[in-house]
Design a protein around this motif. Sequence first.
Motif, PDB file in Angstrom:
ATOM      1  N   ASP A  72       0.834  -1.205   0.000  1.00  0.00           N
ATOM      2  CA  ASP A  72       0.000   0.000   0.000  1.00  0.00           C
ATOM      3  C   ASP A  72       0.870   1.256   0.000  1.00  0.00           C
ATOM      4  O   ASP A  72       0.563   2.243  -0.679  1.00  0.00           O
ATOM      5  N   LEU A  73       1.947   1.238   0.755  1.00  0.00           N
ATOM      6  CA  LEU A  73       2.830   2.402   0.829  1.00  0.00           C
ATOM      7  C   LEU A  73       3.495   2.687  -0.508  1.00  0.00           C
ATOM      8  O   LEU A  73       3.671   3.855  -0.887  1.00  0.00           O
ATOM      9  N   LEU A  74       3.866   1.647  -1.228  1.00  0.00           N
ATOM     10  CA  LEU A  74       4.682   1.804  -2.432  1.00  0.00           C
ATOM     11  C   LEU A  74       3.882   1.713  -3.727  1.00  0.00           C
ATOM     12  O   LEU A  74       4.457   1.811  -4.814  1.00  0.00           O
ATOM     13  N   GLY A  75       2.580   1.546  -3.636  1.00  0.00           N
ATOM     14  CA  GLY A  75       1.783   1.418  -4.850  1.00  0.00           C
ATOM     15  C   GLY A  75       2.106   0.139  -5.599  1.00  0.00           C
ATOM     16  O   GLY A  75       2.113   0.115  -6.826  1.00  0.00           O
ATOM     17  N   ALA A  76       2.359  -0.926  -4.859  1.00  0.00           N
ATOM     18  CA  ALA A  76       2.778  -2.198  -5.436  1.00  0.00           C
ATOM     19  C   ALA A  76       1.769  -3.283  -5.057  1.00  0.00           C
ATOM     20  O   ALA A  76       0.731  -3.013  -4.445  1.00  0.00           O
ATOM     21  N   ALA A 188      16.385  -1.137 -21.346  1.00  0.00           N
ATOM     22  CA  ALA A 188      17.018  -1.322 -20.045  1.00  0.00           C
ATOM     23  C   ALA A 188      15.994  -1.384 -18.925  1.00  0.00           C
ATOM     24  O   ALA A 188      14.876  -0.872 -19.048  1.00  0.00           O
ATOM     25  N   LEU A 189      16.397  -1.987 -17.816  1.00  0.00           N
ATOM     26  CA  LEU A 189      15.615  -1.984 -16.586  1.00  0.00           C
ATOM     27  C   LEU A 189      15.998  -0.764 -15.751  1.00  0.00           C
ATOM     28  O   LEU A 189      17.120  -0.257 -15.861  1.00  0.00           O
ATOM     29  N   LEU A 190      15.074  -0.310 -14.902  1.00  0.00           N
ATOM     30  CA  LEU A 190      15.336   0.834 -14.037  1.00  0.00           C
ATOM     31  C   LEU A 190      15.279   0.392 -12.583  1.00  0.00           C
ATOM     32  O   LEU A 190      14.267  -0.121 -12.109  1.00  0.00           O
ATOM     33  N   TYR A 191      16.405   0.617 -11.879  1.00  0.00           N
ATOM     34  CA  TYR A 191      16.505   0.305 -10.452  1.00  0.00           C
ATOM     35  C   TYR A 191      16.550   1.624  -9.702  1.00  0.00           C
ATOM     36  O   TYR A 191      17.457   2.437  -9.889  1.00  0.00           O
ATOM     37  N   VAL A 192      15.556   1.867  -8.840  1.00  0.00           N
ATOM     38  CA  VAL A 192      15.403   3.160  -8.180  1.00  0.00           C
ATOM     39  C   VAL A 192      15.698   3.047  -6.688  1.00  0.00           C
ATOM     40  O   VAL A 192      15.101   2.215  -5.993  1.00  0.00           O
ATOM     41  N   ASP A 193      16.622   3.869  -6.208  1.00  0.00           N
ATOM     42  CA  ASP A 193      16.872   4.003  -4.781  1.00  0.00           C
ATOM     43  C   ASP A 193      15.868   5.010  -4.230  1.00  0.00           C
ATOM     44  O   ASP A 193      15.967   6.209  -4.478  1.00  0.00           O
ATOM     45  N   GLY A 194      14.898   4.516  -3.481  1.00  0.00           N
ATOM     46  CA  GLY A 194      13.867   5.374  -2.919  1.00  0.00           C
ATOM     47  C   GLY A 194      13.977   5.543  -1.417  1.00  0.00           C
ATOM     48  O   GLY A 194      13.000   5.916  -0.765  1.00  0.00           O
ATOM     49  N   VAL A 195      15.171   5.277  -0.869  1.00  0.00           N
ATOM     50  CA  VAL A 195      15.332   5.312   0.586  1.00  0.00           C
ATOM     51  C   VAL A 195      14.982   6.685   1.147  1.00  0.00           C
ATOM     52  O   VAL A 195      14.252   6.796   2.143  1.00  0.00           O
ATOM     53  N   HIS A 196      15.483   7.734   0.537  1.00  0.00           N
ATOM     54  CA  HIS A 196      15.189   9.088   1.034  1.00  0.00           C
ATOM     55  C   HIS A 196      13.828   9.576   0.526  1.00  0.00           C
ATOM     56  O   HIS A 196      13.116  10.291   1.240  1.00  0.00           O
ATOM     57  N   TYR A 197      13.467   9.163  -0.658  1.00  0.00           N
ATOM     58  CA  TYR A 197      12.209   9.604  -1.288  1.00  0.00           C
ATOM     59  C   TYR A 197      10.991   9.143  -0.499  1.00  0.00           C
ATOM     60  O   TYR A 197      10.055   9.921  -0.262  1.00  0.00           O
ATOM     61  N   ALA A 198      10.978   7.884  -0.081  1.00  0.00           N
ATOM     62  CA  ALA A 198       9.781   7.321   0.549  1.00  0.00           C
ATOM     63  C   ALA A 198       9.443   7.989   1.870  1.00  0.00           C
ATOM     64  O   ALA A 198       8.291   7.925   2.322  1.00  0.00           O
ATOM     65  N   ALA A 199      10.418   8.643   2.486  1.00  0.00           N
ATOM     66  CA  ALA A 199      10.162   9.337   3.740  1.00  0.00           C
ATOM     67  C   ALA A 199       9.377  10.628   3.535  1.00  0.00           C
ATOM     68  O   ALA A 199       8.798  11.154   4.501  1.00  0.00           O
ATOM     69  N   HIS A 200       9.349  11.133   2.297  1.00  0.00           N
ATOM     70  CA  HIS A 200       8.750  12.448   2.054  1.00  0.00           C
ATOM     71  C   HIS A 200       7.733  12.466   0.909  1.00  0.00           C
ATOM     72  O   HIS A 200       7.034  13.467   0.748  1.00  0.00           O
ATOM     73  N   SER A 201       7.652  11.407   0.139  1.00  0.00           N
ATOM     74  CA  SER A 201       6.773  11.386  -1.037  1.00  0.00           C
ATOM     75  C   SER A 201       6.010  10.071  -1.083  1.00  0.00           C
ATOM     76  O   SER A 201       6.580   9.001  -0.820  1.00  0.00           O
ATOM     77  N   LEU A 202       4.736  10.141  -1.437  1.00  0.00           N
ATOM     78  CA  LEU A 202       3.964   8.917  -1.621  1.00  0.00           C
ATOM     79  C   LEU A 202       4.461   8.215  -2.882  1.00  0.00           C
ATOM     80  O   LEU A 202       4.460   8.792  -3.969  1.00  0.00           O
ATOM     81  N   VAL A 203       4.875   6.993  -2.737  1.00  0.00           N
ATOM     82  CA  VAL A 203       5.485   6.244  -3.830  1.00  0.00           C
ATOM     83  C   VAL A 203       4.408   5.566  -4.666  1.00  0.00           C
ATOM     84  O   VAL A 203       3.445   5.009  -4.137  1.00  0.00           O
ATOM     85  N   ASP A 204       4.602   5.601  -5.979  1.00  0.00           N
ATOM     86  CA  ASP A 204       3.785   4.836  -6.916  1.00  0.00           C
ATOM     87  C   ASP A 204       4.748   4.268  -7.942  1.00  0.00           C
ATOM     88  O   ASP A 204       5.174   4.960  -8.861  1.00  0.00           O
ATOM     89  N   ILE A 205       5.140   3.014  -7.770  1.00  0.00           N
ATOM     90  CA  ILE A 205       6.207   2.479  -8.618  1.00  0.00           C
ATOM     91  C   ILE A 205       5.792   2.427 -10.088  1.00  0.00           C
ATOM     92  O   ILE A 205       6.645   2.571 -10.967  1.00  0.00           O
TER      93      ILE A 205
END
Length: 401
Positions: A72-76, A188-205
Amino acid sequence: MPYDIDAVRAQFPALRWGSAFFDGPGGTQTPLPVIEAITDALAQPLSNRGPVTPGERNAEALVSGAREALADLLGAHPSGIVLGRSATQLTYDFSRTLAETWSPGDEVVVTRLDHDSNIRPWVQAAARAGVTVRWADFDPATGELTADAVRGVLSERTRLVAVTAASNLIGTRPPVAEIASSAHEAGALLYVDGVHYAAHSLVDIDALGADFFVCSPYKFLGPHMGVLASRSDLLETLRPDKLLPATDAVPERFELGTLPYEFLAGARAAVDFLAGLGPGSAGGRRERLASSYAALNRHEDGVRRRIEDGLAALDGVTLHARAADRTPTQLLTLDGRSTVDACHHLARGGISAPSGSFYALEASRRLGLGDHGGLRVGLAPYTSADDADRLLGALADFLTQ
């Protein structure tokens, strides 16, 4: 309804120490519901997962509950949630697994803006596989990493692009969706570091276009562990090393050993706590999270502006977080003064604001700050305007000494 900062702060026992915490980018303080969830999990019967005994069923419920909350947090989808010890560990694991699909002459792209945990695993995996590493640069004057900068290093041989969703050093939020589109066009595939992002933005992968998105609950009020979100059909194509008796089902095939059940209880509680920060209680958890992040963003933006306006009025302070779209995280240096000394001065006054490059070595060097970096001021849901004023007063005092 305004963000109720006093009610939020009342939930954090660590604040009773009287400290003002600006070290959230390195790890947040823990609210009571998370502490209680961890304690409750350990107080109940608990054993390896299974359907028979109470301990087995409790463990199974903790795992499934955490997957659902983090999805739910990550839109996954829960079937795409991989649980691990840390974001760094998960990235190393996936870099080794993905490298098995590469051939000499292939290319991977990393950026100068990223934390080293989203650089070095790929650089090292590329070296072992005979793969070329391409570097995407950011503009040190603005802090911006553009999609054009990434497109400029893509080719038909690119197999993976690794990029941060938000810099842990200067807060920059690159245009990840645009970068994803270009990466996918190149195959190509995309690998995203969301460690800092998830603390401040609602994630939708899906909206971000991330094939893999990694984050750490301890950066958003939870326990020390890592989480990776992907699509279950993509995970099915990957064959990591695993023990013979261990399940080959996705996502469990990527989870080595027994999971930290009590931390999974804490991670679920952290997501539920975040979902309760907003003004409304209607709707499902995802809807409540959207409301909460909107309220949190308004609060943090106000405190950030208060701090940045105050810092701009101090002589000899240089602000390095300048991107148009950025998290409430500021990196500053002090003319002729050591930011390590400033950190120690602040600590004596009960203010936590660390000095360093915070594993973002490439970004720190590109900014001309070497490996030493600067003083980082980061906000969290419990940061108040009074905290901001304490920080500004203490820094002004330091600069006049």
